[in-house]
Design a protein around this motif. Structure first.
Motif, PDB file in Angstrom:
ATOM      1  N   MET A   1       6.217 100.573  45.334  1.00 20.11           N
ATOM      2  CA  MET A   1       5.555 100.383  46.755  1.00 20.11           C
ATOM      3  C   MET A   1       5.455  98.986  47.401  1.00 20.11           C
ATOM      4  N   THR A   2       6.093  98.610  48.060  1.00 26.33           N
ATOM      5  CA  THR A   2       5.735  97.338  48.983  1.00 26.33           C
ATOM      6  C   THR A   2       4.634  97.411  50.173  1.00 26.33           C
ATOM      7  N   GLY A   3       4.229  95.973  50.033  1.00 29.48           N
ATOM      8  CA  GLY A   3       2.988  95.911  51.308  1.00 29.48           C
ATOM      9  C   GLY A   3       2.324  95.003  50.914  1.00 29.48           C
ATOM     10  N   THR A   4       1.236  94.760  52.401  1.00 31.07           N
ATOM     11  CA  THR A   4       0.541  93.193  51.914  1.00 31.07           C
ATOM     12  C   THR A   4      -0.436  93.764  51.659  1.00 31.07           C
ATOM     13  N   LYS A   5      -2.010  92.692  50.675  1.00 35.18           N
ATOM     14  CA  LYS A   5      -3.032  92.966  50.339  1.00 35.18           C
ATOM     15  C   LYS A   5      -3.202  91.728  50.727  1.00 35.18           C
ATOM     16  N   THR A   6      -4.325  91.902  50.638  1.00 38.04           N
ATOM     17  CA  THR A   6      -5.417  90.418  50.542  1.00 38.04           C
ATOM     18  C   THR A   6      -6.383  90.502  49.476  1.00 38.04           C
ATOM     19  N   ILE A   7      -6.805  89.409  49.374  1.00 39.73           N
ATOM     20  CA  ILE A   7      -7.940  88.486  48.452  1.00 39.73           C
ATOM     21  C   ILE A   7      -8.954  87.749  48.768  1.00 39.73           C
ATOM     22  N   ILE A   8      -9.505  87.861  48.969  1.00 35.66           N
ATOM     23  CA  ILE A   8     -10.686  87.126  48.991  1.00 35.66           C
ATOM     24  C   ILE A   8     -10.590  85.841  47.809  1.00 35.66           C
ATOM     25  N   THR A   9     -11.191  84.978  48.506  1.00 36.55           N
ATOM     26  CA  THR A   9     -11.206  83.640  47.891  1.00 36.55           C
ATOM     27  C   THR A   9     -11.904  82.708  48.838  1.00 36.55           C
ATOM     28  N   THR A  10     -12.239  81.346  47.759  1.00 34.25           N
ATOM     29  CA  THR A  10     -12.212  80.583  48.330  1.00 34.25           C
ATOM     30  C   THR A  10     -12.012  79.441  47.766  1.00 34.25           C
ATOM     31  N   CYS A  11     -11.716  77.990  49.055  1.00 34.99           N
ATOM     32  CA  CYS A  11     -11.256  77.422  49.371  1.00 34.99           C
ATOM     33  C   CYS A  11     -11.552  75.835  47.529  1.00 34.99           C
ATOM     34  N   THR A  12     -10.863  75.353  46.734  1.00 38.34           N
ATOM     35  CA  THR A  12     -11.807  75.082  46.147  1.00 38.34           C
ATOM     36  C   THR A  12     -12.005  72.674  46.229  1.00 38.34           C
ATOM     37  N   ARG A  13     -11.308  72.450  47.303  1.00 44.20           N
ATOM     38  CA  ARG A  13     -10.229  71.084  47.711  1.00 44.20           C
ATOM     39  C   ARG A  13     -11.382  70.686  47.491  1.00 44.20           C
ATOM     40  N   ASP A  14     -11.717  69.238  48.115  1.00 44.11           N
ATOM     41  CA  ASP A  14     -12.313  67.856  47.497  1.00 44.11           C
ATOM     42  C   ASP A  14     -12.610  67.832  49.345  1.00 44.11           C
ATOM     43  N   CYS A  15     -13.297  69.107  49.942  1.00 45.58           N
ATOM     44  CA  CYS A  15     -13.752  69.070  51.367  1.00 45.58           C
ATOM     45  C   CYS A  15     -15.259  69.534  51.357  1.00 45.58           C
ATOM     46  N   PRO A  16     -16.474  69.142  52.436  1.00 51.34           N
ATOM     47  CA  PRO A  16     -17.664  69.687  52.183  1.00 51.34           C
ATOM     48  C   PRO A  16     -17.593  70.989  53.218  1.00 51.34           C
ATOM     49  N   ASN A  17     -17.084  71.519  53.273  1.00 51.69           N
ATOM     50  CA  ASN A  17     -16.744  73.072  53.896  1.00 51.69           C
ATOM     51  C   ASN A  17     -16.723  74.318  53.578  1.00 51.69           C
ATOM     52  N   THR A  18     -16.170  74.182  51.982  1.00 52.80           N
ATOM     53  CA  THR A  18     -15.625  74.892  50.937  1.00 52.80           C
ATOM     54  C   THR A  18     -15.294  76.364  51.749  1.00 52.80           C
ATOM     55  N   CYS A  19     -13.948  76.294  52.554  1.00 52.88           N
ATOM     56  CA  CYS A  19     -13.568  77.667  53.466  1.00 52.88           C
ATOM     57  C   CYS A  19     -13.979  78.676  52.576  1.00 52.88           C
ATOM     58  N   GLY A  20     -14.449  79.949  52.819  1.00 53.51           N
ATOM     59  CA  GLY A  20     -14.340  81.452  52.687  1.00 53.51           C
ATOM     60  C   GLY A  20     -13.214  81.625  53.209  1.00 53.51           C
ATOM     61  N   LEU A  21     -12.199  81.924  52.445  1.00 56.11           N
ATOM     62  CA  LEU A  21     -10.627  82.543  53.059  1.00 56.11           C
ATOM     63  C   LEU A  21     -10.151  83.959  52.494  1.00 56.11           C
ATOM     64  N   VAL A  22      -9.088  84.151  52.634  1.00 56.44           N
ATOM     65  CA  VAL A  22      -8.400  85.440  52.785  1.00 56.44           C
ATOM     66  C   VAL A  22      -7.152  85.553  52.690  1.00 56.44           C
ATOM     67  N   ALA A  23      -6.617  85.293  51.421  1.00 58.74           N
ATOM     68  CA  ALA A  23      -4.965  85.408  51.078  1.00 58.74           C
ATOM     69  C   ALA A  23      -4.227  86.879  51.471  1.00 58.74           C
ATOM     70  N   GLU A  24      -3.020  86.612  52.649  1.00 59.58           N
ATOM     71  CA  GLU A  24      -2.667  87.876  52.771  1.00 59.58           C
ATOM     72  C   GLU A  24      -1.074  88.064  51.236  1.00 59.58           C
ATOM     73  N   VAL A  25      -0.360  88.952  51.017  1.00 60.49           N
ATOM     74  CA  VAL A  25      -0.246  88.510  49.677  1.00 60.49           C
ATOM     75  C   VAL A  25       0.914  89.780  49.770  1.00 60.49           C
ATOM     76  N   LYS A  26       2.143  89.632  49.865  1.00 63.41           N
ATOM     77  CA  LYS A  26       3.249  90.828  49.937  1.00 63.41           C
ATOM     78  C   LYS A  26       4.298  90.176  48.647  1.00 63.41           C
ATOM     79  N   ASN A  27       4.627  91.587  47.844  1.00 63.03           N
ATOM     80  CA  ASN A  27       5.486  91.734  47.103  1.00 63.03           C
ATOM     81  C   ASN A  27       5.020  90.674  46.616  1.00 63.03           C
ATOM     82  N   GLY A  28       3.888  90.578  45.818  1.00 62.55           N
ATOM     83  CA  GLY A  28       3.920  88.920  44.456  1.00 62.55           C
ATOM     84  C   GLY A  28       3.594  87.287  45.601  1.00 62.55           C
ATOM     85  N   ARG A  29       3.829  87.651  46.888  1.00 58.71           N
ATOM     86  CA  ARG A  29       3.741  85.973  47.408  1.00 58.71           C
ATOM     87  C   ARG A  29       3.273  85.919  49.123  1.00 58.71           C
ATOM     88  N   ILE A  30       2.360  84.870  48.688  1.00 60.57           N
ATOM     89  CA  ILE A  30       1.353  84.455  49.639  1.00 60.57           C
ATOM     90  C   ILE A  30       2.199  83.903  51.093  1.00 60.57           C
TER      91      ILE A  30
END
Length: 651
Positions: A1-30
């Protein structure tokens, strides 16, 4: 089956914001990377640098296979071959020089929980040469520790209690976007927001007022405001009840006239009066310190004078007040997992002077360097000599994403995953939340995480059984303090968790100093501040880029020449033209730049973006002199003075 899934994650880059993120992934690609609306602080906000991060993941310039440098150039190799070569060189160096013949250089590019284990690997090896000091905020933290005993910032959500805010060398519109809703809230409720910065940065448009002091002279502005507070009798009883060194501090303030202080800061008396009035009559007032404030040899004077201002105005220990600089991003973890307890008298090198430190290291001599999450040839001062120092080593191993300035000096390139390709945990130096790093996609090409790289390397040594635990086993150990606060790893994978830190610190007015009191600035030597250099009239401000985080960019994303912003009257005075090439020169080097006119610049400053690669014709750190701050072992980038001359026609 195909479709879009969402992954909860967190930005890890050198920034104080450290944003909570949602990645949308379809067919294995963001397909999209957005802010998570469920994060209590970042609340669905994600800067444009984050939304564009997908381009970095899938960039055609990304290195996705291990590389070995040969006389003919870079050649792809297998992981087994690369790891075998590195292990053999480690063993050879340990046999001839001892473990300290190896330098492990870990930068700020990724600061996740599992990155603690990189250092643990080297401590199990016997203790290699590592780093001390900082390219960033060490001066500020050390200065605040002198005043408070321990630097503890207000939770950024507490700033909603602020009736006014002073952004002292802080530019959240570029570097900390989740503060903007708080700033707008303060303004909407009639509060003042004051930006103090030598140039009119992007945050000024959200502010009530902008003050542009002479670079490095913030101490005089803070003392001027204090002098006004004392003159008007506005000092708060916090001064007499909870402060040490009142007499010495008053003596420092009184040794100058108000006119002299404002002249030295190159601000108007009205500017100082506005700060004093805001702090004393518009409170509670939060002061947020920016990282540019740290980039001077004696930056501690300014930071301590600002802390003192908050104290004498009664803005310490109250909700909505405080002087906030940052948080300890490794604080939520069990730091014993670093393994530092295994080693006594470990050799360390100063980050601010890393070129000479490498070159002069002896007994034992350095033979090898392993570099991760860093680009010191670009980001450290005295770039050309950093390059030469790395070239003097027998082997340099680089763990990264792109063939940047430091990677070019390596002998082996190990392609790393991005945070979207791995599982981990992320804390922040900008707020009190830890968040999940959940794998959104499979690793691109043959890329591996640091965890997998060092686990593979450990199999070549006799401590493999101790080191090579599973990812979840290590996260259970490292995150023990989080788990002890009733947040399981399973819970953490679902979203952020706030560590139980005070929203507003010191509300009991007890400070972890020897005296138990807030310790006011009690020594100030004005002759120690940066001297005027007629030969090099402009202070070089290398500020955070709006479109990139430090050197995290690709070769193709660079402009033809680095842009250098100058006040148009200065360009005219030099007999030059805007939008034309020129030469920026310091006592350390020179760089061809594209002159840009900016009426919002002070006339004694020149501004460029930090992080551009030398191989792309950029690299402002070719101009910076390597030196270390008086306290905190920080890097005084802004002590760099330059002159600007016409570019020689090469045709």
């Amino acid at each position: 089956m195909t479709g879009t899934k969402t992954i909860i994650t967190t930005c890890t880059r050198d920034c104080p914001n450290t944003c909570g993120l949602v990645a949308e992934v379809k067919n294995g690609r963001i397909t999209a990377l957005k802010g998570s609306p469920d994060h209590p602080f970042t609340k669905g906000i994600a800067c444009h640098k984050t939304t564009r991060y997908i381009e970095r993941v899938y960039s055609s310039e990304r290195i996705t296979e291990p590389q070995i440098k040969t006389p003919e150039g870079w050649e792809s190799t297998t992981w087994d071959e690369a790891i075998q070569r590195i292990a053999e060189k480690i063993k050879q160096t340990c046999n001839t020089e001892g473990p300290e013949g190896i330098l492990y250089y870990q930068g700020y590019g990724e600061r996740t929980a599992l990155k603690l284990l990189n250092k643990y690997f080297f401590n199990l090896l016997g203790g290699v040469t590592t780093l001390r000091g900082s390219l960033c905020g060490g001066t500020g933290q050390t200065a605040q520790n002198l005043d408070f005993g321990e630097r503890i910032s207000h939770d950024p959500l507490d700033h909603y209690n602020s009736k006014a805010m002073i952004l002292w060398a802080r530019n959240p519109a570029t570097t900390n976007v989740s503060l903007l809703p708080i700033i707008k809230h303060i303004r909407a409720n009639g509060g003042r927001v004051i930006v103090i910065d030598p140039y009119r940065n992007r945050s000024v448009k959200f502010a009530y007022y902008h003050i542009a002091p002479k670079p490095g002279m913030d101490v005089y502005l803070a003392l001027a405001a204090a002098k006004i507070i004392f003159k008007k009798g506005w000092e708060h009883h916090f001064l007499s009840d909870y402060c040490l060194n009142e007499t010495a501090y008053r003596d420092i303030v009184e040794q100058f006239s108000l006119t002299e202080l404002c002249s030295k800061a190159d601000v108007s008396i009205a500017d100082a009066e506005l700060i004093a009035d805001t702090l004393c009559n518009c409170g509670p007032v939060s002061i947020l310190l920016g990282w540019g404030l740290h980039r001077y040899k004696n930056a501690h004077y300014g930071i301590r004078a600002i802390d003192a201002l908050a104290a004498i105005s009664g803005n310490i220990g109250v909700a909505g007040g405080g002087v906030s600089q940052g948080f300890e991003e490794y604080g939520p973890y069990d730091q014993r997992c670093w393994g530092d307890h295994l080693i006594q008298n470990e050799r360390t090198l100063l980050m601010p002077e890393i070129a000479s430190e490498i070159s002069q290291a002896s007994h034992p001599t350095l033979r090898m360097a392993i570099i991760s999450a860093a680009n010191p040839v670009c980001m450290a001062p005295d770039s050309k000599n950093v390059e030469k120092a790395l070239n003097s080593l027998d082997m340099v191993v680089y763990i990264g994403h792109f063939m940047d300035d430091t990677a070019e000096q390596a002998d082996i390139f190990l392609p790393a995953t991005t945070f979207l390709e791995e599982d981990d945990i992320m804390a922040s130096y900008g707020h009190n939340y830890v968040g999940p790093v959940n794998q959104a996609i499979k690793p691109i090409g043959a890329c591996r995480s640091d965890f997998d790289i060092f686990s593979a390397l450990a199999h070549h040594f006799d401590f493999a059984d101790e080191y090579c635990l599973s990812r979840d086993q290590w996260l259970e150990k490292i995150c023990a303090p989080i788990i002890e606060n009733n947040c399981s790893l399973d819970d953490l994978k679902l979203g952020p968790f706030r560590m139980p830190q005070p929203m507003a610190p010191y509300t009991d007015f007890k400070f972890p100093t020897n005296s138990g009191k807030f310790q006011l600035l009690d020594r100030f030597q004005k002759q120690e501040l940066n001297p005027v250099q007629d030969q090099y009239p402009y202070t070089l401000l290398t500020v955070a880029a709006y479109n990139h985080i430090c050197s995290e960019r690709t070769l193709s994303e660079h402009s033809m020449m680095p842009e250098l912003f100058l006040h148009p009257e200065e360009i005219n005075k030099l007999g030059l033209e805007p939008e034309q090439p020129a030469i920026a020169e310091s006592g350390s080097g020179q760089l061809k730049v594209l002159l840009k006119a900016d009426i919002n610049m002070r006339k004694d400053c020149a501004r460029g973006e930090r992080g551009g690669w030398i191989k792309a014709g950029h690299g402002f750190n070719q101009l910076t002199k390597a030196m270390t701050s008086t306290i905190g072992q920080g890097t005084p980038y802004y002590e760099t003075k330059i002159r600007i001359t016409p570019a020689v026609d090469e045709h």
